[in-house]
Design an enzyme around this catalytic site. Structure first.
Site, short mmCIF file in Angstrom:
data_model
loop_
_atom_site.label_atom_id
_atom_site.label_comp_id
_atom_site.label_asym_id
_atom_site.label_seq_id
_atom_site.Cartn_x
_atom_site.Cartn_y
_atom_site.Cartn_z
N GLU A 82 0.53 -1.47 0.23
CA GLU A 82 0.26 -0.42 0.00
C GLU A 82 0.69 1.32 -0.66
O GLU A 82 1.74 1.48 0.53
CB GLU A 82 -0.97 -0.26 1.41
CG GLU A 82 -1.97 -1.25 1.81
CD GLU A 82 -3.20 -1.32 0.07
OE1 GLU A 82 -3.35 0.14 -0.37
OE2 GLU A 82 -3.25 -2.36 -0.23
N ARG A 93 -17.75 -1.09 4.67
CA ARG A 93 -18.90 -1.65 4.07
C ARG A 93 -19.64 -3.02 5.04
O ARG A 93 -20.92 -3.37 4.73
CB ARG A 93 -18.50 -2.08 2.58
CG ARG A 93 -18.94 -2.64 1.66
CD ARG A 93 -18.17 -3.95 0.75
NE ARG A 93 -17.09 -4.43 1.24
CZ ARG A 93 -17.59 -6.20 2.41
NH1 ARG A 93 -18.46 -6.15 1.76
NH2 ARG A 93 -16.33 -6.68 2.21
N CYS A 127 -8.51 -2.05 7.80
CA CYS A 127 -6.95 -2.56 7.67
C CYS A 127 -6.32 -0.87 7.11
O CYS A 127 -5.61 -0.61 7.67
CB CYS A 127 -6.74 -2.98 6.23
SG CYS A 127 -7.26 -5.16 6.19
N HIS A 162 -1.79 -5.81 1.66
CA HIS A 162 -3.00 -6.56 1.65
C HIS A 162 -2.59 -8.12 0.86
O HIS A 162 -1.37 -7.97 -0.25
CB HIS A 162 -4.04 -6.20 1.17
CG HIS A 162 -5.00 -5.25 1.53
ND1 HIS A 162 -5.02 -3.34 1.61
CD2 HIS A 162 -5.36 -5.24 2.60
CE1 HIS A 162 -6.30 -2.93 2.33
NE2 HIS A 162 -6.32 -4.25 3.13
#
Length: 214
Positions: A80, A90, A143, A167
């Site tokens: 990242e 979500r 995360c 990830h």
């Protein structure tokens, strides 16, 4: 020896395992030469995850922190680039919390860049024969929450520490009944070894393309 703290997450969203913790635990159990590694499992919970991370950093006193999380649906190891100062869930976290458009650190910077050599890490993982790429979004779930929390700690309290987020895809056993890309846990462990070594050896990142249009 370079002290490296590796973090993974507990399972969430009904999963029986989390590939990030599987790989992190294995990577720390048999670290590559020159690396002194410790592993900690973080809860998939807003707030509590950063508290556990802070406690682990205080105990281990690492020079490098690599936080790792599951990104189901991604086909490769993604290193990242930046963390953004927003929680926008979500789905609920493991405690049932579902924040929407909430700042992780009220008044904090909009974003932080990783302080790891992200492109050199991607190159090292690829050189080891494994798929990897730079990611320009860590999402807005736990995360990213942990990544931003780590980056804020480094920026405000831990100037001698470098850190970032990686990830990883599903493992094969997670996708037996669904059509999704996966990587074996052993492959992810090897990738984490490469990322730890590269981060320890590299202060100035390589200059290669790592952008994306989506």
């Amino acid at each position: 020896m370079t002290r490296v703290l590796l973090t993974g997450f507990a399972p969430f969203e009904g999963e029986s395992l989390n590939p990030s913790w599987q790989a992190v635990r294995a990577a720390a159990a048999e670290p590559p030469a020159g690396i002194e590694a410790s592993a900690i499992e973080l809860p998939c919970v807003y707030g509590a995850s950063i508290a556990v991370l802070r406690a682990a950093i205080e105990e281990v006193r690492p020079e490098i922190v690599v936080c790792v999380g599951q990104a189901g649906g991604r086909p490769d190891i993604t290193v990242e680039r930046l963390a953004v100062n927003v929680d926008d869930a979500r789905i609920p976290d493991a405690s049932g919390a579902e924040p929407i458009d909430e700042a992780i650190v009220p008044g904090g910077p909009a974003a932080y860049f990783s302080t790891l050599p992200i492109k050199a890490c991607v190159a090292a993982v690829r050189a080891a024969g494994l798929p990897a790429s730079v990611s320009n979004t860590a999402g807005t779930f736990v995360c990213n929450h942990v990544f931003y929390g780590l980056a804020h700690l480094i920026a405000t309290e831990l100037p001698g520490v470098r850190g970032g987020f990686v990830h990883v895809p599903y493992t094969p056993e997670q996708v037996v009944d669904r059509s999704q890309p996966s990587l074996p846990s052993e492959a992810v462990t090897r990738a984490l070894h490469e990322i730890a070594l590269t981060s320890a050896r590299t202060r100035t990142d390589i200059r290669v393309a790592g952008g994306a249009t989506h």
